[in-house]
Enzyme design. Structure first.
Site, PDB file in Angstrom:
ATOM      1  CG  ASP A 193      -1.964  -0.964   1.235  1.00  0.00           C
ATOM      2  OD1 ASP A 193      -2.183  -1.541   0.162  1.00  0.00           O
ATOM      3  OD2 ASP A 193      -2.615  -1.157   2.281  1.00  0.00           O
ATOM      4  CE  LYS A 224      -9.560   5.970  -5.493  1.00  0.00           C
ATOM      5  NZ  LYS A 224      -9.397   7.339  -5.970  1.00  0.00           N
ATOM      6  CG  ASP A 271      -5.027  -6.731  11.445  1.00  0.00           C
ATOM      7  OD1 ASP A 271      -4.226  -7.570  11.883  1.00  0.00           O
ATOM      8  OD2 ASP A 271      -6.135  -7.029  10.959  1.00  0.00           O
ATOM      9  CG  MET A 300     -10.100   5.423   6.060  1.00  0.00           C
ATOM     10  SD  MET A 300     -10.739   4.136   4.989  1.00  0.00           S
ATOM     11  CE  MET A 300     -11.303   2.934   6.171  1.00  0.00           C
TER      12      MET A 300
HETATM   13  N1  SAH Z   1      -5.638  -1.562   7.940  1.00  0.00           N
HETATM   14  C1  SAH Z   1      -5.281  -0.298   8.537  1.00  0.00           C
HETATM   15  C2  SAH Z   1      -6.316   0.751   8.262  1.00  0.00           C
HETATM   16  C3  SAH Z   1      -6.451   1.121   6.839  1.00  0.00           C
HETATM   17  S1  SAH Z   1      -7.626   2.393   6.552  1.00  0.00           S
HETATM   18  C4  SAH Z   1      -5.076  -0.488  10.025  1.00  0.00           C
HETATM   19  O1  SAH Z   1      -5.374  -1.558  10.571  1.00  0.00           O
HETATM   20  O2  SAH Z   1      -4.568   0.428  10.661  1.00  0.00           O
HETATM   21  C5  SAH Z   1      -6.633   3.822   6.525  1.00  0.00           C
HETATM   22  C6  SAH Z   1      -6.884   4.646   7.749  1.00  0.00           C
HETATM   23  O3  SAH Z   1      -6.164   4.089   8.839  1.00  0.00           O
HETATM   24  C7  SAH Z   1      -6.414   6.053   7.653  1.00  0.00           C
HETATM   25  O4  SAH Z   1      -7.376   6.879   7.018  1.00  0.00           O
HETATM   26  C8  SAH Z   1      -6.275   6.434   9.111  1.00  0.00           C
HETATM   27  O5  SAH Z   1      -7.513   6.713   9.699  1.00  0.00           O
HETATM   28  C9  SAH Z   1      -5.779   5.130   9.700  1.00  0.00           C
HETATM   29  N2  SAH Z   1      -4.309   5.114   9.795  1.00  0.00           N
HETATM   30  C10 SAH Z   1      -3.468   4.243   9.237  1.00  0.00           C
HETATM   31  N3  SAH Z   1      -2.197   4.537   9.564  1.00  0.00           N
HETATM   32  C11 SAH Z   1      -2.244   5.601  10.371  1.00  0.00           C
HETATM   33  C12 SAH Z   1      -1.274   6.389  11.034  1.00  0.00           C
HETATM   34  N4  SAH Z   1       0.043   6.112  10.973  1.00  0.00           N
HETATM   35  N5  SAH Z   1      -1.702   7.425  11.787  1.00  0.00           N
HETATM   36  C13 SAH Z   1      -2.994   7.701  11.894  1.00  0.00           C
HETATM   37  N6  SAH Z   1      -3.948   7.020  11.275  1.00  0.00           N
HETATM   38  C14 SAH Z   1      -3.586   5.968  10.525  1.00  0.00           C
END
Ligand code: SAH
Length: 482
Positions: free
Chosen positions: A255, A277, A311, A391
């Site tokens: 990603d 994307k 995750d 998000m």
């Molecule tokens: N699978 C990921 C989430 C993916 S969706 C997980 O388990 O964390 C993407 C969203 O995750 C972002 O819009 C934000 O809300 C959050 N996110 C992911 N990494 C982040 C980070 N380092 N700091 C803050 N928010 C984060």
């Protein structure tokens, strides 16, 4: 002896050979434990034998022990192939070293490099596989740290793999007579399904696969996709299994959120492809492209790592990817990662549950498919819980309206955690009443989490990461607001 000798590394066969250890305290015990892994005749000479050493000698192993009780005598050296001086008496150690040297018996004096004819390296062991690490005695601490790193890289199941390889060596030789064929076979053993089965503890299945492969002219190309959670950014939050998967990958589909310092941990010749994307592409088109790529590479027999932020099963479409792989009969594994909410809250000093404030946590996405809305708002505004929205940067005003409309107190604390766990992390404190305004004022950017609940207030006192980071980067100061 020279101060800085160039060392010759050897692994020595000690079957039936006498090794003398002088001293029987804790230090000696460490060396005796190592000797127990050989078939040496172990002689221990000492005035007193510590409990630890006595227990070792009675451990019921096949090792042959001979104990000499009393003050050191030169005769103890008779017929010895190696000597280890591990007494607490420096002069005595020196005398032993000197006498051993005269008789051409290699000697190790514990913790006294200049008296050693041989050194005992730091070791990582997986059955018969032994990795020895030496810093020439200059920096034992660094050698130990490197040992720890290697320890994490080698899966414990390697010892079983090695034992199995040893057992089938003649059969492998017969089935793959040329060296290039054998090399290819051993590579397949290490990287392919046999290793994966062993890791999951399926010895019988692993053995079956090995035998079936031997019956064919060539080992089957069997691709594998491992869905790996990379955590939210700090490479230190990768799991050992994630790191191992990165080490073994042929292709990494990652990603956009996965940072360069995590990709740097991948095998050097792995092909890294960013599958984020693309401009003008919708989510579904992106997802289809990812599916096609996974299939394309797995069908070539390659090990594909699908590397996701956080995750894979939390707002990561990991479930859909597995469904696709299953439909196409492609083998898969999942390595969970730390999801952003857990890691981000920890790095912001916000305990997501707390006996006085919150008995449950909800992880929510503020981003919906068109037409879908958050179900059941009234349940979300019940007291005693923590909400974490993913998000949500573009939805803050809408979230605020909904929370207020459904009875959330305007005083409830809110935190925005931006770039959680990274050097650029910012934590912005607000209240439901002014959350949209604060997000605007601080120009909150994605990726960020929105945490709502009474526990958030604890973060003001418990924050720790920011203060460490602020020592180097004062511009990312925590914004503490009310
Ligand atoms: N699978 C990921 C989430 C993916 S969706 C997980 O388990 O964390 C993407 C969203 O995750 C972002 O819009 C934000 O809300 C959050 N996110 C992911 N990494 C982040 C980070 N380092 N700091 C803050 N928010 C984060």
């Amino acid at each position: 002896m020279s101060d800085n000798p160039k060392l010759f590394p050897v692994f020595m066969n000690l079957v039936g050979k006498k090794v003398l250890v002088v001293g029987a305290g804790e230090v000696a015990a460490r060396k005796i434990r190592l000797l127990l892994g050989t078939d040496a005749e172990i002689h221990i000479g000492a005035i007193h034998f510590s409990e630890t050493v006595l227990t070792l000698t009675q451990a019921g192993t096949e090792a042959h022990f001979t104990l000499h009780q009393g003050p050191y005598q030169t005769e103890w050296l008779n017929d010895a192939w190696l000597v280890i001086a591990a007494t607490q008496d420096r002069e005595l150690n020196e005398r032993i070293a000197c006498e051993a040297e005269q008789r051409r018996i290699p000697v190790n004096v514990v913790d006294t490099r200049e008296l050693c004819a041989f050194q005992v390296p730091a070791m990582v062991e997986r059955g018969d596989l032994k990795v020895a690490i030496s810093s020439g005695g200059h920096a034992p601490v660094i050698a130990r740290r490197i040992r720890e790193r290697i320890e994490t890289l080698l899966d414990p199941s390697l010892s079983t793999l090695l034992a199995m390889t040893e057992r089938y060596r003649p059969a492998i030789r017969r089935a793959r007579p040329s060296l290039p064929q054998r090399r290819q076979f051993y590579n397949w053993l290490l990287d392919g399904p046999v290793s994966h089965e062993l890791r999951s503890g399926n010895l019988a299945q692993a053995e079956f696969m090995l035998l079936s492969a031997l019956k064919q002219a060539q080992e089957p190309a069997q691709g594998l996709v491992t869905l790996v959670g990379a955590g939210p950014g700090d490479p230190g939050l990768l799991t050992l299994n994630a790191q191992r998967a990165l080490n073994e990958a042929d292709v990494i589909l990652h990603d956009r959120l996965v940072g360069a310092d995590i990709l740097a941990l991948a095998r050097r010749d792995a092909q890294c492809i960013s599958v984020g994307k693309k401009a003008g592409e919708n989510q579904d088109a992106t997802q289809n492209r990812i599916h096609t790529l996974m299939k394309h590479y797995a069908e070539q027999g390659l090990h594909v790592v699908r590397l996701k932020g956080g995750d894979p099963f939390i707002f990561g479409r990991g479930g859909e990817e597995l469904q696709f792989l299953r439909e196409h009969d492609i083998a898969y594994r999942v390595v969970p990662g730390l999801t952003a909410a857990l890691a981000g809250a920890a790095y912001a000093g916000i305990p997501l549950t707390h006996r006085d404030h919150a008995q449950s946590v909800r992880l929510l996405t503020a981003h919906r498919r068109p037409g879908q809305d958050i179900e059941n708002w009234p349940a979300l505004t019940q007291p005693g819980q923590t909400l974490v929205f993913y998000m949500g940067v573009k939805q803050i005003a809408a979230l605020q309206t909904q929370l207020l409309q459904h009875g959330q107190s305007p005083d409830t604390a809110v935190a925005f955690i931006e770039n959680a766990t990274l050097k650029t992390q910012r934590v912005i404190q607000a209240r439901v009443a002014n959350m949209a305004e604060q997000a605007g004022e601080y120009n909150l950017q994605s990726p960020a989490l929105i945490v709502v609940g009474d526990v958030v207030a604890l973060g003001k006192d418990l924050a720790w990461f920011q203060s460490i980071m602020n020592q180097d980067t004062p511009e990312h100061a925590t914004a503490k607001l009310n």
